[in-house]
Design a protein around this motif. Structure first.
Motif, mmCIF file in Angstrom:
data_model
loop_
_atom_site.group_PDB
_atom_site.id
_atom_site.type_symbol
_atom_site.label_atom_id
_atom_site.label_comp_id
_atom_site.label_asym_id
_atom_site.label_seq_id
_atom_site.Cartn_x
_atom_site.Cartn_y
_atom_site.Cartn_z
ATOM 1 N N TYR A 181 44.296 15.817 23.297
ATOM 2 C CA TYR A 181 42.968 15.427 23.126
ATOM 3 C C TYR A 181 41.981 16.062 24.420
ATOM 4 C CZ TYR A 181 44.255 12.026 19.733
ATOM 5 O OH TYR A 181 44.759 11.365 18.629
ATOM 6 N N THR A 182 41.371 17.201 23.955
ATOM 7 C CA THR A 182 40.338 17.700 25.204
ATOM 8 C C THR A 182 39.953 16.551 26.145
ATOM 9 O OG1 THR A 182 39.988 19.386 23.589
ATOM 10 C CG2 THR A 182 39.080 19.547 25.567
ATOM 11 N N ALA A 183 39.153 15.997 25.521
ATOM 12 C CA ALA A 183 38.423 14.771 26.369
ATOM 13 C C ALA A 183 39.252 14.173 27.408
ATOM 14 C CB ALA A 183 37.799 13.822 25.559
ATOM 15 N N THR B 33 28.449 13.035 38.448
ATOM 16 C CA THR B 33 27.891 13.414 37.293
ATOM 17 C C THR B 33 29.079 13.823 36.289
ATOM 18 O OG1 THR B 33 25.964 14.312 38.230
ATOM 19 C CG2 THR B 33 26.579 15.083 36.086
ATOM 20 N N LEU C 47 30.694 10.714 34.803
ATOM 21 C CA LEU C 47 29.998 10.096 33.740
ATOM 22 C C LEU C 47 30.315 10.808 32.663
ATOM 23 C CD1 LEU C 47 27.711 8.366 32.800
ATOM 24 C CD2 LEU C 47 26.355 10.019 33.231
ATOM 25 N N ALA C 48 30.316 12.389 32.551
ATOM 26 C CA ALA C 48 30.769 13.065 31.554
ATOM 27 C C ALA C 48 31.842 12.833 30.886
ATOM 28 C CB ALA C 48 30.461 14.640 31.905
ATOM 29 N N CYS D 239 31.936 9.223 29.368
ATOM 30 C CA CYS D 239 31.401 9.186 27.997
ATOM 31 C C CYS D 239 32.109 9.758 26.909
ATOM 32 C CB CYS D 239 30.042 9.895 28.104
ATOM 33 S SG CYS D 239 28.996 8.728 28.987
ATOM 34 N N SER D 240 32.736 11.017 27.324
ATOM 35 C CA SER D 240 33.383 11.735 26.393
ATOM 36 C C SER D 240 34.805 10.940 25.926
ATOM 37 C CB SER D 240 34.167 12.861 26.826
ATOM 38 O OG SER D 240 32.889 13.578 27.458
ATOM 39 N N SER E 92 33.571 7.884 23.637
ATOM 40 C CA SER E 92 33.107 8.280 22.124
ATOM 41 C C SER E 92 34.328 8.512 21.511
ATOM 42 C CB SER E 92 32.041 9.268 22.333
ATOM 43 O OG SER E 92 32.651 10.417 22.771
ATOM 44 N N VAL E 93 35.399 9.271 21.927
ATOM 45 C CA VAL E 93 36.654 9.870 21.426
ATOM 46 C C VAL E 93 37.467 8.418 21.055
ATOM 47 C CG1 VAL E 93 38.828 11.039 21.525
ATOM 48 C CG2 VAL E 93 36.637 12.090 22.191
ATOM 49 N N ASN F 200 36.406 5.558 20.603
ATOM 50 C CA ASN F 200 35.655 4.802 19.362
ATOM 51 C C ASN F 200 35.770 5.403 18.079
ATOM 52 O OD1 ASN F 200 33.775 3.086 18.518
ATOM 53 N ND2 ASN F 200 32.098 4.850 18.303
ATOM 54 N N LEU F 201 35.836 6.903 17.981
ATOM 55 C CA LEU F 201 35.960 7.622 16.872
ATOM 56 C C LEU F 201 37.464 7.255 16.265
ATOM 57 C CD1 LEU F 201 34.839 9.650 14.803
ATOM 58 C CD2 LEU F 201 35.616 11.307 16.128
ATOM 59 N N LEU F 202 38.547 7.192 17.111
ATOM 60 C CA LEU F 202 40.037 7.318 16.982
ATOM 61 C C LEU F 202 39.902 5.677 16.294
ATOM 62 C CD1 LEU F 202 41.868 8.870 19.613
ATOM 63 C CD2 LEU F 202 41.488 9.639 17.570
ATOM 64 N N TRP G 120 32.365 5.893 38.230
ATOM 65 C CA TRP G 120 31.140 6.571 38.326
ATOM 66 C C TRP G 120 30.111 5.763 39.016
ATOM 67 C CZ3 TRP G 120 26.683 4.590 35.135
ATOM 68 C CH2 TRP G 120 25.909 5.255 35.250
#
Lengths: 152, 152
Positions: A40-42, A92, A95-96, A99-100, A103-104, A106-108, A135
């Protein structure tokens, strides 16, 4: 010049840096030990950023510890500016990454596919939480040093 | 007091605010028109944040336009502080939303599942790019106003 608690060379800053190093290492370990994060990229991004944040925070923790021991805090505006900007950029990016990852995960979790065995998903979640904590501490360091900067 | 280009009440700030409003509206439209964004948490979050960013930027664009017309920029430190903090909070939230959206889109594109028809995925991608652009402009506004703050 009055001492700002949390700026470079104080014991509060030393604690902040130790906390950053600890949370970032925990995030890296939970993400990378024994799970296939590189699909996974994230998650790869999170591992990269944590690999940048850990040496940065650890080096500054050493500098702070040395400053506290010899009671001679750093007060050169140039060095302080580099530290503020570096902290800000890294926070920064952290944080990015956090978050990534969140969210990934959560989707999984919601997609009910064959992607995510429950044991792995909870490790991803813990890793994202640790990244958010690091962060927060990194942002706090940056703000404390920014506060000190105009008085130099 | 010298004028900082990009701070509240200048024409540069007016352009920045217009750009924020435009990019945020584009992001919202690409995300919400005709696609089922509410089945993914990250996309709902993006829509919520854009719904906050658009009225904020639009109101400040009106204030800037009025200030430029009557040639009387705002110089109360209290109001400026509120604007700096509001911009900073909104830009952080926008960055988080943009990163979440980008990572989810990336996952949907790579997983080769039945999730993402190509037409929808490219719209999600455009929406994420627009969100990144509005983050960048919002951060620029915040930094310009922060630069002005100590001189008041």
């Amino acid at each position: 010049m009055d001492e700002v608690p949390g700026s470079v060379g104080t014991s509060a800053s030393f604690s902040l840096r130790l906390g950053q190093t600890m949370f970032a290492s925990a995030s890296l370990l939970f993400m990378s030990l024994g799970v296939e994060f590189y699909s996974y990229t994230a998650f790869c991004y999170l591992v990269t950023i944590m690999g940048l944040l850990i040496p940065w925070s650890f080096t500054l923790a050493l500098v702070d510890g040395y400053s506290v021991l010899v009671k001679c805090p750093i007060r050169q505006p140039g060095i302080l500016l580099i530290i503020v900007v570096g902290d800000w950029v890294l926070s920064t990016l952290t944080l990015a990454a956090a978050c990534s990852t969140a969210s990934v995960v959560n989707l999984l979790l919601n997609s009910h596919g064959p992607f995510c065995p429950p044991k792995f998903c909870s490790r991803y979640q813990i890793s994202a939480v640790m990244a958010f904590l690091s962060w927060f501490l990194s942002l706090a360091s940056s703000l404390f040093n920014l506060w000190l900067l105009p008085s130099l």
